[in-house]
Design an enzyme around this catalytic site. Structure first.
Site, PDB file in Angstrom:
ATOM      1  N   TYR A 215       0.837  -1.208   0.000  1.00 30.15           N
ATOM      2  CA  TYR A 215       0.000   0.000   0.000  1.00 30.15           C
ATOM      3  C   TYR A 215       0.869   1.254   0.000  1.00 30.15           C
ATOM      4  O   TYR A 215       0.494   2.274  -0.559  1.00 30.15           O
ATOM      5  CB  TYR A 215      -0.928  -0.005   1.223  1.00 30.15           C
TER       6      TYR A 215
ATOM      7  N   PHE B 288      -6.118  22.006 -24.409  1.00 29.07           N
ATOM      8  CA  PHE B 288      -6.462  20.593 -24.515  1.00 29.07           C
ATOM      9  C   PHE B 288      -7.720  20.383 -23.673  1.00 29.07           C
ATOM     10  O   PHE B 288      -7.899  21.023 -22.642  1.00 29.07           O
ATOM     11  CB  PHE B 288      -5.334  19.660 -24.066  1.00 29.07           C
ATOM     12  N   THR B 289      -8.565  19.450 -24.107  1.00 25.91           N
ATOM     13  CA  THR B 289      -9.911  19.288 -23.540  1.00 25.91           C
ATOM     14  C   THR B 289      -9.896  19.152 -22.010  1.00 25.91           C
ATOM     15  O   THR B 289     -10.476  19.977 -21.297  1.00 25.91           O
ATOM     16  CB  THR B 289     -10.591  18.067 -24.170  1.00 25.91           C
TER      17      THR B 289
ATOM     18  N   ASP C 221       2.823  20.731 -20.141  1.00 21.36           N
ATOM     19  CA  ASP C 221       2.062  19.504 -20.363  1.00 21.36           C
ATOM     20  C   ASP C 221       3.031  18.578 -21.092  1.00 21.36           C
ATOM     21  O   ASP C 221       3.289  18.733 -22.283  1.00 21.36           O
ATOM     22  CB  ASP C 221       0.808  19.769 -21.193  1.00 21.36           C
TER      23      ASP C 221
ATOM     24  N   LYS D 247       0.992   8.093 -23.063  1.00 18.55           N
ATOM     25  CA  LYS D 247       1.524   8.410 -24.395  1.00 18.55           C
ATOM     26  C   LYS D 247       3.025   8.091 -24.401  1.00 18.55           C
ATOM     27  O   LYS D 247       3.420   6.954 -24.611  1.00 18.55           O
ATOM     28  CB  LYS D 247       1.259   9.880 -24.751  1.00 18.55           C
TER      29      LYS D 247
ATOM     30  N   ARG E 297     -11.862  16.140 -33.774  1.00 20.38           N
ATOM     31  CA  ARG E 297     -11.199  17.198 -33.024  1.00 20.38           C
ATOM     32  C   ARG E 297     -11.601  18.506 -33.681  1.00 20.38           C
ATOM     33  O   ARG E 297     -10.864  19.102 -34.444  1.00 20.38           O
ATOM     34  CB  ARG E 297      -9.673  17.045 -33.026  1.00 20.38           C
TER      35      ARG E 297
ATOM     36  N   PHE F 178     -17.766  15.387 -26.074  1.00 19.66           N
ATOM     37  CA  PHE F 178     -17.394  14.524 -27.202  1.00 19.66           C
ATOM     38  C   PHE F 178     -17.282  13.053 -26.813  1.00 19.66           C
ATOM     39  O   PHE F 178     -17.447  12.173 -27.646  1.00 19.66           O
ATOM     40  CB  PHE F 178     -16.066  14.991 -27.825  1.00 19.66           C
TER      41      PHE F 178
HETATM   42  N1  F0G Z   1      -2.654  16.552 -22.170  1.00 19.95           N
HETATM   43  C1  F0G Z   1      -2.628  16.160 -23.456  1.00 19.95           C
HETATM   44  C2  F0G Z   1      -1.859  16.971 -24.446  1.00 19.95           C
HETATM   45  C3  F0G Z   1      -3.311  15.013 -23.849  1.00 19.95           C
HETATM   46  O1  F0G Z   1      -3.265  14.640 -25.125  1.00 19.95           O
HETATM   47  C4  F0G Z   1      -4.022  14.272 -22.877  1.00 19.95           C
HETATM   48  C5  F0G Z   1      -4.783  13.099 -23.260  1.00 19.95           C
HETATM   49  C6  F0G Z   1      -4.018  14.712 -21.553  1.00 19.95           C
HETATM   50  C7  F0G Z   1      -3.315  15.860 -21.242  1.00 19.95           C
HETATM   51  C8  F0G Z   1      -4.771  13.987 -20.477  1.00 19.95           C
HETATM   52  O2  F0G Z   1      -4.143  12.805 -20.160  1.00 19.95           O
HETATM   53  O3  F0G Z   1      -5.781  11.039 -20.830  1.00 19.95           O
HETATM   54  O4  F0G Z   1      -3.894  10.552 -19.265  1.00 19.95           O
HETATM   55  O5  F0G Z   1      -5.807  11.917 -18.531  1.00 19.95           O
HETATM   56  N2  F0G Z   1      -5.067  12.834 -24.448  1.00 19.95           N
HETATM   57  C9  F0G Z   1      -5.768  11.679 -24.930  1.00 19.95           C
HETATM   58  C10 F0G Z   1      -5.907  11.792 -26.420  1.00 19.95           C
HETATM   59  C11 F0G Z   1      -7.059  11.403 -24.254  1.00 19.95           C
HETATM   60  O6  F0G Z   1      -6.556  10.918 -27.007  1.00 19.95           O
HETATM   61  O7  F0G Z   1      -5.356  12.715 -27.018  1.00 19.95           O
HETATM   62  P1  F0G Z   1      -4.959  11.502 -19.679  1.00 19.95           P
END
Ligand code: F0G
Length: 458
Positions: A73, A125-126, A217, A260, A384, A450
């Protein structure tokens, strides 16, 4: 002339069968999914280019590491390994583990963003922007203008921050209203475009002058480093690891999605240099993620992540990874498919405005094109554009300049034969483009719409 590709720098030990459903079946599946590729089942997909996030193939060395998972843990061996690896490769003092990137975005936004604050960044970014907005902050796009122009292919670092825009914001709202600037390396929504070392350095210098933190990021930082090595004078002879370390020396912290460039299926972290931020983050991580020595990851996840980060610094690996994406982009472009140029690091982005000139942005062209590509070829891609961009505080739709469909390449998963199929399929769809109809909303979620939204043909 056909561009030739680099042979995969790996051989395949285990395979996962995939099948292409008949066309009538595909038409039914995408309709049942509300014309949202996020709602398709994997079993209905032939080649899955939805995302490069968590879809990577691990190496034998990473799989072997899973057996060394220390599922304690607290204080797990694998956490010690991950923490040491992040410190060494990125140069930060403190590391806080999270289950994925958005977990780290949540922590940093909760700690630093207060209502009425502004957070500049090189394109939104979303999830990143949503976490800022949930704290009452406003994201301000300070990326260079050309990043919004998909046809401009003469700019090697389209992800760069426009220093003029950044300084204008500082002067307008005052540095005390800016808790940090969020700099993405590379910029996902701009097409995976990189940021230059010179720009990172200049942003850091300007930020220091005004007392503003720089938070990267870091999600695709290794791909960014490859572009710097390839395109920026003075870096051709440096190793990827040296470039990564220098990049992060121009920041005060970062959020990272390990899914990634960590070449794993799950994981993330927040890293900072300030002790006070670290203390606050460890206070919050126990509420949202888990102990500061696992943060939502299992011991085996953390082992694979530590090993994946190190593998990502290997030049043969990253060269093949990015060049494979560029190969797909060039092949599509040579066949007349309108794409964002130059091709970025993780994906080829098709310009839906030019692919479907008969649709207005409010007819959701990129959503419609992603659905059509699936129906036509069994290839799953992602919208996108206006759907991903969501609504502002007043409930109005954002109308992003870029209206794109992303063909995202998972790391070490598909061969170039798969990519040839993708390019040739999209090319053949181009001939039928005028038959593709627009879409309208049937169900619109209020946040990050989305992912689970549903649509029907107009
Ligand atoms: N920042 C970037 C530039 C990203 O592309 C993503 C995720 C995140 C932050 C968030 O990271 O998914 O680990 O919580 N991108 C994915 C995509 C979802 O399909 O581009 P996460």
């Amino acid at each position: 002339m056909e561009s030739k590709y680099i042979p995969e720098p790996y051989k395949i030990k285990m395979v996962e069968p995939i099948t292409l459903l008949p066309k009538e079946e595909r038409a039914k599946r995408i309709k049942d999914a509300g014309y949202n590729t996020f709602l398709l089942k994997t079993r209905d997909v032939f080649i899955d280019l939805l995302t490069d996030s968590g879809t990577n193939a691990m190496s034998h060395y990473q799989w072997a590491g899973l057996m060394l998972g220390d599922e304690a843990y607290a204080g797990s061996e694998n956490w010690i390994h991950l923490e040491e690896t992040v410190r060494e490769l990125f140069g930060f003092r403190y590391v806080v583990p999270t289950h994925q990137g958005r977990g780290a975005e949540n922590l940093i936004s909760q700690i630093l963003v207060k209502p009425g604050m502004y957070i500049p960044g090189n394109m939104y970014f979303t999830t990143t922007r949503t976490h800022m907005e949930l704290q009452g902050g406003t994201f301000v796009d300070v990326i260079r203008d050309e990043a919004h122009e998909p046809e401009r292919d003469d700019i090697p670092f389209k992800g760069d921050v426009d220093l003029g825009k950044y300084e204008a914001l500082i002067k307008k709202v005052g540095p005390e209203k800016i808790p940090y600037i969020c700099v993405a390396v590379t910029v996902n929504m701009a097409g995976g475009q990189p940021t230059s070392m010179a720009n990172l350095k200049a942003v850091y210098e300007m930020s220091q002058r005004y007392g503003i933190r720089v938070i990267f990021d870091a999600t695709r930082c290794v791909e960014n480093a490859y572009f710097i090595k390839k395109r920026e004078a003075g870096y051709e002879d440096k190793t990827i690891a040296e470039i990564v370390l220098e990049m992060f020396s121009y920041s005060d912290g970062c959020t990272m999605s390990g899914k990634k460039d960590g070449i794993v299926n799950m994981g993330g972290f927040l890293a900072v240099n300030e002790e006070d931020l670290y203390r606050k983050a460890t206070g919050l991580v126990v509420v949202y993620e888990g102990m500061p020595s696992y943060g939502g990851m299992t011991g085996r996840d953390m082992e694979a992540f530590a090993r994946g980060l190190r593998e990502a610094m290997n030049y043969d690996y990253i060269r093949h990874r990015v060049e494979q994406v560029i190969y797909l982009g060039n092949r599509m472009s040579q066949r007349g498919v309108p794409i964002v140029k130059p091709v970025g690091g993780h994906a080829v982005f098709v310009d839906a405005r030019r692919f479907l000139p008969h649709l207005s942005q409010d007819e959701l062209p990129a959503q419609a094109l992603a659905a059509a590509i699936y129906e036509h070829s069994g290839v799953r891609t992602m919208e996108r554009g206006i759907v991903s961009a969501g609504r502002d505080k007043d409930g109005n739709n954002y109308h992003p300049k870029l209206e794109l469909v992303r063909l995202t390449i998972p790391r070490r998963v598909y061969t170039n034969a798969h990519l040839d199929y993708v390019a040739d399929s999209v090319e053949s769809l181009l001939a039928e483009a005028s038959d593709i109809r627009g879409l309208k909303w049937v169900y619109e979620p209020s946040v990050l719409r989305f992912f689970t939204g549903r649509f029907e043909h107009i």
